[in-house]
Motif scaffolding. Structure first.
Motif, PDB file in Angstrom:
ATOM      1  N   ALA A 247      91.626  61.023  41.441  1.00 44.72           N
ATOM      2  CA  ALA A 247      91.143  60.055  42.430  1.00 44.72           C
ATOM      3  C   ALA A 247      89.994  60.637  43.249  1.00 44.72           C
ATOM      4  O   ALA A 247      88.979  59.968  43.485  1.00 44.72           O
ATOM      5  N   GLN A 248      90.137  61.881  43.694  1.00 45.92           N
ATOM      6  CA  GLN A 248      89.050  62.522  44.443  1.00 45.92           C
ATOM      7  C   GLN A 248      87.822  62.723  43.570  1.00 45.92           C
ATOM      8  O   GLN A 248      86.689  62.574  44.032  1.00 45.92           O
TER       9      GLN A 248
ATOM     10  N   GLN B   3      86.876  60.838  41.085  1.00 45.74           N
ATOM     11  CA  GLN B   3      86.250  59.520  40.960  1.00 45.74           C
ATOM     12  C   GLN B   3      85.382  59.216  42.177  1.00 45.74           C
ATOM     13  O   GLN B   3      84.222  58.784  42.047  1.00 45.74           O
ATOM     14  N   GLU B   4      85.920  59.464  43.361  1.00 47.95           N
ATOM     15  CA  GLU B   4      85.188  59.175  44.598  1.00 47.95           C
ATOM     16  C   GLU B   4      83.940  60.026  44.726  1.00 47.95           C
ATOM     17  O   GLU B   4      82.866  59.525  45.087  1.00 47.95           O
TER      18      GLU B   4
ATOM     19  N   GLU C  68      81.123  58.906  42.385  1.00 50.26           N
ATOM     20  CA  GLU C  68      80.489  57.675  42.864  1.00 50.26           C
ATOM     21  C   GLU C  68      79.572  57.944  44.049  1.00 50.26           C
ATOM     22  O   GLU C  68      78.464  57.396  44.135  1.00 50.26           O
ATOM     23  N   LEU C  69      80.013  58.809  44.978  1.00 47.49           N
ATOM     24  CA  LEU C  69      79.208  59.104  46.152  1.00 47.49           C
ATOM     25  C   LEU C  69      77.956  59.901  45.794  1.00 47.49           C
ATOM     26  O   LEU C  69      76.859  59.623  46.286  1.00 47.49           O
TER      27      LEU C  69
ATOM     28  N   SER D 133      87.273  63.748  50.058  1.00 43.50           N
ATOM     29  CA  SER D 133      86.115  63.315  49.277  1.00 43.50           C
ATOM     30  C   SER D 133      84.829  63.265  50.096  1.00 43.50           C
ATOM     31  O   SER D 133      83.757  63.584  49.593  1.00 43.50           O
ATOM     32  N   ARG D 134      84.931  62.846  51.368  1.00 45.57           N
ATOM     33  CA  ARG D 134      83.718  62.771  52.180  1.00 45.57           C
ATOM     34  C   ARG D 134      83.105  64.150  52.383  1.00 45.57           C
ATOM     35  O   ARG D 134      81.894  64.330  52.261  1.00 45.57           O
TER      36      ARG D 134
ATOM     37  N   SER E 207      77.915  56.890  55.211  1.00 45.84           N
ATOM     38  CA  SER E 207      79.292  56.694  54.735  1.00 45.84           C
ATOM     39  C   SER E 207      80.059  58.012  54.748  1.00 45.84           C
ATOM     40  O   SER E 207      81.287  58.019  54.822  1.00 45.84           O
TER      41      SER E 207
END
Length: 379
Positions: free
Chosen positions: A126-127, A129-130, A133-134, A184-185, A376
């Motif tokens: 999941a991380q 994937q994020e 995308e970022l 993820s950020r 973001s």
């Protein structure tokens, strides 16, 4: 566009392919980001069953540790090595990424020490994937690049886009929250900053030393959030360690007025900064800074005082080059400073121990790149 590269070992959990990681790579490839599974050995028996006709490629590359496979594939797609993301779970993956000048992401489930030392780490599919995308939404350019007489300045973002209500102090707190919360950020913020440095060729610079410009009341223990961010960035970009955790590059021996809160009188005057910091004596040992190329990180800047002061101390210590990197830039003014430290840069400087020869506008260029991704990451 990004190119994603990894090895078969990354995808195995308890000896079998992880369907969630397989799904992330398949989706990335379908979104126009080519994916390659790279190995010194032949194609594993499970590969076709896992990826089918998805377009994800298996590439056998003996001696992939050289990184040539990274540059070759980047060239094939008309891209650069810094457009390649390598997900690593073993030392060979790290070598492939570092030698290939790619962006390295550590698989958090790996027990390899080389992988664990990397600054950008994901905990699962999941991380991953994020972060893909970022990163794919960021062009990897600096918003501002400028050159003074003996130092360079880079700024990642234009903070005027945040609105007039955002101050330096507010941005610094937002950045702190991002670093503290991790996930993820933080990984994506590290990745876009690292990618911009890779575009500059920072990973090929010999003798690279990293430091943080100290806050107005720094504890000098190298544990604050910006220090942690910088060490993570260092392990992503640098090949050799010249900086050491626990030993900040600068010491704030006297608290200074908090400039980000509007204190300190004339904010273009470097005097208050020169008189309240010095270089850490740890780096005086064995001439650790002589001939080195230094990157100094600051959370944000308005007039560029911090970078002018940092460059003055480092120049006196014998550094070859200094590059100041701000994660955010306020306003449309940036000044350059020619400051001479006349005494020992590793000890507090007295009022007569320095001179400011010239101070004028610092010229440079800005890139009209989207800031939406950054907003973001530091909401």
């Amino acid at each position: 566009m990004l190119i994603l590269m990894t090895s078969p070992d990354v995808l195995l959990r308890n000896g079998v392919p992880d369907p969630q990681l397989i799904s992330v790579l398949t989706k990335a490839n379908a979104a126009g980001n080519p994916v390659g599974i790279i190995s010194n050995h032949g194609e594993p028996s499970w590969f076709k069953g896992a990826f089918g006709s998805s377009g994800v490629q298996f590439l056998q590359s003996r001696g992939r540790q050289s990184g040539d496979i990274v540059s070759q594939n980047a060239s094939n797609f008309g891209l650069n090595p810094f457009d390649v993301l390598v997900l690593a779970s073993k030392d060979e993956d790290v070598q492939m990424g570092k030698n290939g000048h790619a962006l390295l992401i550590a698989a958090g489930w790996s027990g390899d020490k080389q992988v664990e030392a990397l600054g950008i780490r994901i905990g699962g599919a999941a991380q991953f994937q994020e972060i893909v995308e970022l990163i794919a939404g960021w062009s990897g350019q600096w918003w501002f690049s400028g050159k003074a007489s003996h130092y360079d300045v880079r700024a990642l973002s234009d903070l005027s886009g945040y609105g007039k209500s955002v101050s330096q102090q507010d941005f610094a707190q937002r950045l702190t929250n991002t670093v503290k919360n991790g996930g993820s950020r933080l990984n994506a913020l590290l990745a876009v900053t690292a990618r911009s440095l890779l575009m500059d060729g920072a990973d090929s610079v010999d003798g690279l030393v990293w430091g943080v410009y100290p806050s107005s009341n720094s504890d000098n223990d190298d544990t604050d959030t910006l220090c942690d961010f910088t060490h993570r960035l260092r392990t992503t970009v640098s090949r050799v360690r010249f900086s050491k955790r626990g030993e900040p590059l600068f010491i704030r021996h006297t608290a200074s007025p908090k400039r980000s809160a509007g204190g300190g009188g004339n904010r273009t005057d470097p005097t208050g900064q020169v008189l309240t910091i010095h270089l850490n004596p740890f780096y005086k040992q064995s001439s650790r800074l002589v001939g080195k190329n230094v990157i100094v990180i600051d959370d944000c800047t308005t007039y560029g005082v911090s970078f002018g002061v940092a460059a003055a101390f480092l120049k006196k210590a014998g550094a070859a080059t200094v590059t100041g990197v701000a994660l955010g830039k306020f306003g449309n003014q940036l000044r350059q400073y020619e400051i001479d430290i006349l005494t020992d840069p590793y000890a507090p400087v007295s009022a007569g121990g320095f001179s400011v020869a010239t101070s004028g506008s610092l010229t440079g260029s800005t890139n009209a790149i989207s800031q939406q991704v950054l907003r973001s990451l530091i909401p």
